[in-house]
Design an enzyme around this catalytic site. Structure first.
Site, PDB file in Angstrom:
ATOM      1  N   ASP A 177       9.186   2.768   1.918  1.00 19.77           N
ATOM      2  CA  ASP A 177       7.986   3.446   2.388  1.00 19.77           C
ATOM      3  C   ASP A 177       7.857   3.151   3.883  1.00 19.77           C
ATOM      4  OD1 ASP A 177       5.440   4.166   3.161  1.00 19.77           O
ATOM      5  OD2 ASP A 177       4.479   3.519   1.297  1.00 19.77           O
ATOM      6  N   LYS A 208       2.366   9.829   8.434  1.00 24.07           N
ATOM      7  CA  LYS A 208       1.577   9.398   9.599  1.00 24.07           C
ATOM      8  C   LYS A 208       2.015   9.981  10.969  1.00 24.07           C
ATOM      9  CE  LYS A 208      -1.130   5.721   7.790  1.00 24.07           C
ATOM     10  NZ  LYS A 208      -0.769   5.043   6.545  1.00 24.07           N
ATOM     11  N   PHE A 235       0.855  -1.190   0.000  1.00 19.05           N
ATOM     12  CA  PHE A 235       0.000   0.000   0.000  1.00 19.05           C
ATOM     13  C   PHE A 235       0.890   1.239   0.000  1.00 19.05           C
ATOM     14  CE2 PHE A 235      -2.380   3.494   1.880  1.00 19.05           C
ATOM     15  CZ  PHE A 235      -3.487   3.508   1.049  1.00 19.05           C
TER      16      PHE A 235
HETATM   17  C1  LIG Z   1      -0.944   5.359   5.124  1.00 15.20           C
HETATM   18  C2  LIG Z   1       0.080   4.924   4.173  1.00 15.20           C
HETATM   19  C3  LIG Z   1       0.318   5.625   2.982  1.00 15.20           C
HETATM   20  C4  LIG Z   1      -0.536   6.774   2.521  1.00 15.20           C
HETATM   21  O1  LIG Z   1      -0.496   7.875   3.397  1.00 15.20           O
HETATM   22  P1  LIG Z   1      -1.614   9.029   3.239  1.00 15.20           P
HETATM   23  O2  LIG Z   1      -1.156  10.069   4.223  1.00 15.20           O
HETATM   24  O3  LIG Z   1      -2.937   8.431   3.567  1.00 15.20           O
HETATM   25  O4  LIG Z   1      -1.555   9.516   1.843  1.00 15.20           O
HETATM   26  C5  LIG Z   1       1.349   5.197   2.181  1.00 15.20           C
HETATM   27  N1  LIG Z   1       2.117   4.142   2.515  1.00 15.20           N
HETATM   28  C6  LIG Z   1       1.923   3.445   3.661  1.00 15.20           C
HETATM   29  C7  LIG Z   1       2.824   2.290   3.980  1.00 15.20           C
HETATM   30  C8  LIG Z   1       0.886   3.806   4.519  1.00 15.20           C
HETATM   31  O5  LIG Z   1       0.680   3.081   5.633  1.00 15.20           O
END
Ligand SMILES: *Cc1c(COP(=O)(O)O)cnc(C)c1O
Length: 390
Positions: free
Chosen positions: A210, A239, A123
């Site tokens: 990420d 986050k 994701f």
């Molecule tokens: C939450 C998340 C995103 C996206 O972040 P947003 O602030 O909602 O755009 C991308 N990568 C990972 C691993 C995430 O947990």
């Protein structure tokens, strides 16, 4: 727009790991707004930083110097071993910056159609490029044509990455989560990131992590890659960085830090004084309260307690964690546990249909841990029709 399936509750205020609804009912928050409020709700250090900054300046522009942005960049590079930072406002935007960086890195080497290796069940966000990078067809459904230039391989499969690198001369980067969050709290082999690091060095491609969910202390290190004693070329954060104030960051190192130059990328709000002040307070508090070490200890304690409570339940397939990123996998779909837990005034999440995901705040107390383990264990036993004595 009805883009969310919302639970029937509205919270009005919070205090540490507690949330209070409009009727003043108290809930235990074991999700932290999906790994955002790691310091808990209404932390005084963040409150004070925001108030103090708002008396002076909320926003100027990236047309001018911003002292608190430089201060935050210095803190982040120092703590991560990276060289520089681009600031934005969300995780998806941080990954967009990484994807643009990788493509330009490729073009500078004469690769006209640069491609990035991404993982199944990953994701990376909901913008067009990041949903194209995401390994979940539900998230992509209805939004074709997708952004091209992504090559997908299974997660935790080094051979598959090796093969993709050998077969495709256009690959310029590998984008991967150190632990997959949305994909089901999937923890790869202990040396997975080390192997990716060596492959990236051999093939001269960028290692891009990420760390939007895993970063900022969640797994028991400031960044999850620090468990592996390696450094990526690019790393994205968001986050927990602002504990609820929107901020994202794309960090780069070495050759990757030289790719994006004036005019290549930008953001009106990115790195504004308000968001940066909040993030500086977050980083200071993690250190002052020793919260990263606590994430490791509390995560281990919570998992040990769950393993004990659930040891006779044959429907529990696996209990896994790194720090306070915790997954309890059952042998059948269990999304309805979220509603059942809400009725017991406990906030949890389920990902990948069968995995209960817990992301409690790093400040969670011993009593709150006990309440979490007891309430959720009882719920799991009821859900799986397994007899249980508390
Ligand atoms: C939450 C998340 C995103 C996206 O972040 P947003 O602030 O909602 O755009 C991308 N990568 C990972 C691993 C995430 O947990």
């Amino acid at each position: 727009m009805p883009t969310y399936g919302r639970l029937p509750v509205i919270f009005e205020r919070g205090e540490g790991a507690w949330l209070f609804d409009q009727d003043n009912n108290r809930y235990l928050d074991a999700l932290s707004g999906i790994a955002v409020c790691s310091l808990g709700h209404a932390h005084p250090a963040v409150h004070q930083a925001i108030c103090k900054q708002s008396e002076k300046l909320l926003h100027t522009s990236n047309l001018y110097g911003i002292a608190v942005q430089e201060q935050l960049a210095n803190l982040l590079t120092e703590k991560s071993g990276m060289d520089n930072v681009f600031f934005c406002n969300s995780g998806a935007e941080a990954n967009e910056a990484a994807i643009k960086l990788a493509r330009k890195y490729g073009h500078e080497q004469g690769i006209e159609k640069p491609a990035i290796i991404v993982m199944e069940k990953s994701f990376h966000g909901r913008t067009l490029a990041t949903l194209s990078a995401t390994g979940n067809t539900k998230i992509q459904q209805g939004f074709a044509p997708l952004v091209e230039g992504f090559v997908r391989v299974p997660y935790n499969d080094i051979k598959a990455i090796e093969q993709a690198l050998e077969q495709n001369a256009n690959i310029v980067a590998i984008l991967v989560e150190p632990i997959q969050g949305e994909g089901g709290v999937n923890i790869p082999a202990a040396d997975y990131l080390n192997q990716i690091r060596s492959l990236c060095d051999q093939h001269n491609v960028l290692m891009m992590l990420d760390e939007i969910q895993t970063g900022i202390g969640r797994t028991g290190k400031f960044l999850a890659f620090q468990h592996n004693s390696i450094t990526p070329d690019v790393c994205t954060l968001a986050k927990a960085l602002g504990n609820g104030v929107p901020i994202g960051a794309c960090l780069a190192r070495g050759k990757a830090a030289k790719v994006l130059i004036a005019g290549n990328h930008g953001s009106t709000f990115g790195g504004n004084p308000l968001a940066c002040s909040a993030a500086i307070a977050v980083l200071a508090t993690l250190d002052a309260e020793n919260l990263i070490e606590q994430a490791a200890q509390k995560g281990a304690a919570i998992c040990t307690a769950f393993k004990e409570k659930l040891k006779d339940n044959e429907h529990v397939v696996d209990i896994r964690h790194k720090g306070l990123m915790i997954g309890i996998e059952l042998d059948s779909p269990c999304a309805e546990l979220v509603q059942a837990a809400l009725q017991q005034k406990l906030l949890i999440n389920v990902t990948n249909e069968k995995t209960i995901r817990l992301l409690p705040p790093l400040i969670i107390s011993v009593q709150q841990v006990t309440q979490l383990v007891e309430t959720l264990s009882a719920l799991i036993h009821t859900h799986t029709n397994t007899p249980y004595e508390a």
